[in-house]
Write a protein that holds these residues in place. Structure first.
Motif, PDB file in Angstrom:
ATOM      1  N   PRO A  13       0.810  -1.230   0.000  1.00  0.00           N
ATOM      2  CA  PRO A  13       0.000   0.000   0.000  1.00  0.00           C
ATOM      3  C   PRO A  13       0.842   1.279   0.000  1.00  0.00           C
ATOM      4  CG  PRO A  13      -0.793  -1.557   1.642  1.00  0.00           C
ATOM      5  CD  PRO A  13       0.547  -2.043   1.190  1.00  0.00           C
ATOM      6  N   ALA A  40      -2.318  -0.254   6.583  1.00  0.00           N
ATOM      7  CA  ALA A  40      -3.173  -0.190   5.395  1.00  0.00           C
ATOM      8  C   ALA A  40      -3.255  -1.532   4.683  1.00  0.00           C
ATOM      9  CB  ALA A  40      -2.650   0.878   4.432  1.00  0.00           C
ATOM     10  N   LYS A  48      -6.195  -3.750   5.547  1.00  0.00           N
ATOM     11  CA  LYS A  48      -7.533  -3.376   5.092  1.00  0.00           C
ATOM     12  C   LYS A  48      -7.879  -4.038   3.761  1.00  0.00           C
ATOM     13  CE  LYS A  48      -7.239   1.031   7.544  1.00  0.00           C
ATOM     14  NZ  LYS A  48      -7.220   2.507   7.453  1.00  0.00           N
TER      15      LYS A  48
END
Length: 346
Positions: A63, A205, A208
């Motif tokens: 990410p 991140a 997620k």
């Protein structure tokens, strides 16, 4: 200097405890009768272990910046080489320095991915340790109670990670409040922890994404499975015939044992962890000590040599390694402006 002195004291203490009462003739006998034809298999497992570790780091970084496994491998191996030759786990900060320099990623962001690595490592190791203690044959009943505490630790860690992911700022404020009631903690330490937690939101991140989260989880368990198999093969090579589950117990105790400050390479600590773990399975201290040496050296030399190769390729001289690692630690302790810049750019 103080860290190195403390490490030397810990190493000597652990070595003395590991060899206390051992007949050194037994150690010599263990080495003479060992099966060293298992070394190629252990090296193959070591390769798989680090390949999985590099794959997981690549996913944690995705990410932030898309890199390939081959791109993250040099910094990773230089870092582990640093842990083998530098005191106080400075290899972790050397790893941060190399990757940050190579790909222009903020240092605190790189460090946040390493923090996540450790969280997933701890969860995977605790799972294997709990399975080993609970299901291994011939262990006293009291060890089953220990496995329940291990299971509780797993649940607490999973809840903590989930809370940090969902309510990052609230968790940071909670820690800040707790630190305010602990005036004996150094201000630089509490500042570093809080700033790392803020920067860690970027590293989180990857969790997620269902794809990345699943990949990070399975690679975490796969790499430590390979390491556990390597421990079992080392024991088998020295004619220590125990359940494979016993290797998970040794793996768990050793993985947590090397957290303590020690001299580079964790010599002494590993030997004591093997002896303590295997004593419950009726293994003599001499055999446990001998197998631990075989296991440790089969990892120490390949990792150090590969790390030195990449270090030379990247232009990082051996004499500079410790200085760069210490500089990274100092910069991260005072990295408030860098973290703020990362947050604004995100």
């Amino acid at each position: 200097m103080i860290k190195l002195l403390l490490g030397v004291i810990v190493t000597i203490t652990c070595l003395v405890a590991a060899v206390w009462g051992i007949d050194f003739a037994q150690i010599s006998t263990s080495f003479r009768h060992a099966n060293y034809w298992t070394l190629p298999l252990m090296l193959a497992l070591l390769f798989l272990f680090f390949w999985m570790k590099a794959l997981r780091w690549q996913m944690l970084l995705e990410p932030i910046k898309k890199l390939s496994v081959s791109q993250v491998t040099p910094a990773m191996m230089i870092g582990f080489m640093g842990n083998n030759i530098l005191p106080a786990h400075l290899g972790e900060f050397l790893r941060v320095y190399v990757l940050s320099r190579q790909f222009e990623i903020p240092k605190t962001t790189v460090l946040s991915t390493l923090v996540l690595e450790r969280l997933f490592d701890v969860i995977a190791i605790l799972v294997y340790l709990g399975i080993g203690i609970y299901f291994a044959p011939n262990l006293p009943e009291k060890y089953h109670s220990i496995s329940l505490f291990v299971a509780l630790g797993i649940v607490v860690m999973i809840i903590a990670v989930a809370a940090y992911l969902l309510w990052t700022e609230a968790v940071i404020r909670l820690f800040s409040s707790i630190f305010s009631y602990l005036p004996f903690l150094p201000e630089k330490l509490t500042h570093l922890v809080l700033e790392m937690m803020r920067a860690g939101a970027l590293g989180m991140a990857s969790l997620k994404s269902k794809r990345l989260c699943f990949g990070i989880i399975w690679t975490s368990f796969a790499q430590w499975l390979f390491n556990g198999i390597s421990v079992y093969i080392a024991l088998w090579s020295f004619n220590i015939h125990v359940s494979p589950l016993a290797a998970f117990v040794v793996l768990g105790v050793t993985a947590f044992g090397v957290i303590v400050p020690s001299t580079p390479g964790f010599f002494g600590v590993v030997q004591l962890c093997f002896s303590v773990s295997l004593e419950a399975f009726g293994v003599s201290n001499a055999d446990a000590f001998s197998a631990s040496i075989y296991y440790q050296l089969s990892q120490y030399f390949p990792v150090t040599l590969i790390g030195l190769y990449y270090s030379n390729r990247e232009g990082l001289k051996f004499s500079e390694a410790e200085r760069e690692a210490e500089n990274e630690l100092e910069e991260l302790e005072g990295g408030e402006h860098e973290v703020e810049a990362v947050r604004e750019s995100g």
